[in-house]
Write a protein that holds these residues in place. Sequence first.
Motif, short mmCIF file in Angstrom:
data_model
loop_
_atom_site.label_atom_id
_atom_site.label_comp_id
_atom_site.label_asym_id
_atom_site.label_seq_id
_atom_site.Cartn_x
_atom_site.Cartn_y
_atom_site.Cartn_z
N ASP A 206 -3.02 11.21 -9.87
CA ASP A 206 -2.53 12.07 -10.94
C ASP A 206 -3.57 12.08 -12.05
N SER A 207 -4.08 13.25 -12.35
CA SER A 207 -5.19 13.34 -13.31
C SER A 207 -4.79 12.88 -14.69
N LEU A 208 -3.56 13.20 -15.12
CA LEU A 208 -3.12 12.80 -16.46
C LEU A 208 -3.05 11.27 -16.56
N THR A 209 -2.46 10.63 -15.56
CA THR A 209 -2.36 9.17 -15.58
C THR A 209 -3.73 8.53 -15.45
N ALA A 210 -4.62 9.15 -14.67
CA ALA A 210 -5.96 8.61 -14.52
C ALA A 210 -6.69 8.60 -15.86
N GLN A 211 -6.52 9.65 -16.64
CA GLN A 211 -7.16 9.68 -17.96
C GLN A 211 -6.55 8.65 -18.90
N GLY B 205 -9.08 1.64 -16.56
CA GLY B 205 -9.33 2.65 -15.55
C GLY B 205 -8.39 2.55 -14.36
N PRO B 206 -8.52 3.49 -13.42
CA PRO B 206 -7.64 3.53 -12.24
C PRO B 206 -7.73 2.26 -11.42
N ASP C 71 0.81 -1.22 0.00
CA ASP C 71 0.00 0.00 0.00
C ASP C 71 0.84 1.27 0.00
N GLU C 72 2.14 1.16 0.36
CA GLU C 72 2.97 2.35 0.36
C GLU C 72 3.36 2.79 -1.04
N ARG C 73 3.19 1.92 -2.04
CA ARG C 73 3.55 2.27 -3.41
C ARG C 73 2.63 3.37 -3.93
N ASP C 74 3.22 4.31 -4.63
CA ASP C 74 2.44 5.39 -5.23
C ASP C 74 1.49 4.84 -6.29
N ARG C 75 0.27 5.41 -6.34
CA ARG C 75 -0.73 4.97 -7.31
C ARG C 75 -1.09 6.15 -8.21
N PRO C 76 -0.33 6.37 -9.27
CA PRO C 76 -0.58 7.55 -10.11
C PRO C 76 -1.95 7.57 -10.75
N SER C 77 -2.54 6.41 -11.01
CA SER C 77 -3.87 6.42 -11.61
C SER C 77 -4.94 6.92 -10.64
#
Length: 566
Positions: free
Chosen positions: A38-43, A50-51, A29-35
């Motif tokens: 981060d709006s760009l990665t989510a798109q 999807g995220p 869970d400590e890993r960053d989740r850009p989706s």
Amino acid sequence: MGPQSSGGQAGGAQSISPAPLAPDLRSADERDRPSRNDSLTAQLSTVVGGPVGDHALIGRVRFWTPLRVLFMLALIFLALGWASKAGCIQQTPGPDGRPTLDWNNGRQYVAMCYSDTVPLYGAERLDEGAFPYKKQWTEDTPDGGTETRYMEYPVLSGLYQYLGMQIAKTWDAAPLPGALQVVIYFNVIAVGLALAWLITVWASAMLAGRRVWDAALIACSPLVLVHAFTNFDALATAFAATGMLAWARRRPVLAGVLLGLGGAAKLYPLLLLGPIVVLCLRTDPMQRVPSTRSGLLRLRDIDGVPAVRTWLRQIPDRIRLLSLRPLGAAAVTVAGALGTWLAVNLPIALLFPEGWREFFRLNTTRHADPDSVYNVITSFTGWPGFDGYLTHGDAPAILNIVSLLLFVLACLAIGYIALTAPRRPRLAPLCFLVVAAFLLTNKVWSPQYSLWLVPLAVLALPHRRILLAWMTIDALVWVPRMFYYLGLDRKGLPEQWFTGTVIVRDLAVVALCGLIVRQIYRPEEDLVRRDFVDDPGGGIVDRAPDPLLPWLPEPLRPKAAPARTG
């Protein structure tokens, strides 16, 4: 499948999993989740479903691990980068009917496929099977004279070209699918450079720590499409990234060796030694370390040769103990880098001194390149430069001194920032500032040099939209550059179209530097340092004490008490 009732229990129905749960429910869970953040990665993630879910188990995928996904993305962009150069290795019948490269009518510029590796095969006399630095030849100069030339690249880059040539000639002589020897050579060189960039991506992903997905910007950088195979700089980025990784893993000797090898390929990996030394200097140099006397023999204990032999055998232990303190680790790294650089260069310097000096001679006599800030000023103002109008071979002495002084002043400013920041900066931001300062003040900024900044920028300032904007601007400079080189007589572009885009590129890099300096003085805004992280690439200084440095003059001390990390 709808919710099922947990029959017989008071309190109503309860939702349960439609399938048996995994036996191991641990999640990274400590890993960053850009989706998710981060709006760009989510798109962009909508392309693959999807995220990531709120309750997903992170780090449990068996095959598509983050590193394998990064390698896949990097291979796609490297393949596209090779395709962008493929136009320059197409063949056409020559005047004698035999195939030759199709560089007619400035094709290398119109198709924007130019790569130094193709013309260098003949220009450096590699096609003759010559050993770099030993082979000499005579060239005509623009002023009507002649000059003696040798291989113009640093030793490791020159030897890499020689190895590529030997493989190409062996392939050409074997009963294998054939092509022009220079085409085989380009492809051999490209395979090696692709491997080097994959190593760069891997090392950067390891340095990113919990933000491993930041390395996707390195794998998918627009600059990879344009410059991965323009020259041999991917070799240096691989050594620089692995050297930083070795430092992060507290292996200063290996870090020095890798940075020294990088310096033997291109200069810039050696510049990373400065930030390492400054950060170790900021860390308390007087902190206590384990005694170096325990278990180690001193020369005065026993007289004679056996004592010397024992002392020599204990050198690895002594180095290891020295590396336990920050300044000792920095000294070991610097010594390892300089020793490795010397070990690579000394044999060539002794055997072929004139050929070895060619790289330094050319860099001394080289005038301001078209994409340097000095030529940009000349382009728009007509300014003749610090040295006035020079003929071929005349060294721009004043320009050399000015560019060196400006770089030294920039390094002093970066050192001041590192010492006075309220919290000890991370290594990657300082490395980016030093390399960016070198490029901005230098009289040469070859287009592929921008690759040097890509891993450092991603590790220093992981703001994806900002980085993608800068990389795109830098990559697009290639278009007016090629049409400027094409020439006005062949419907190319005026010089100012090219130098104008260089200004935009330089301003973008300066803006990145400004954002990084702001982040250094406001460490709470640093995305990498969230969740009690200090410096994933800091090595021995990661989570080390960050004192007020009373031994420094007041103007050089931190401006506020540093915040302690968990």
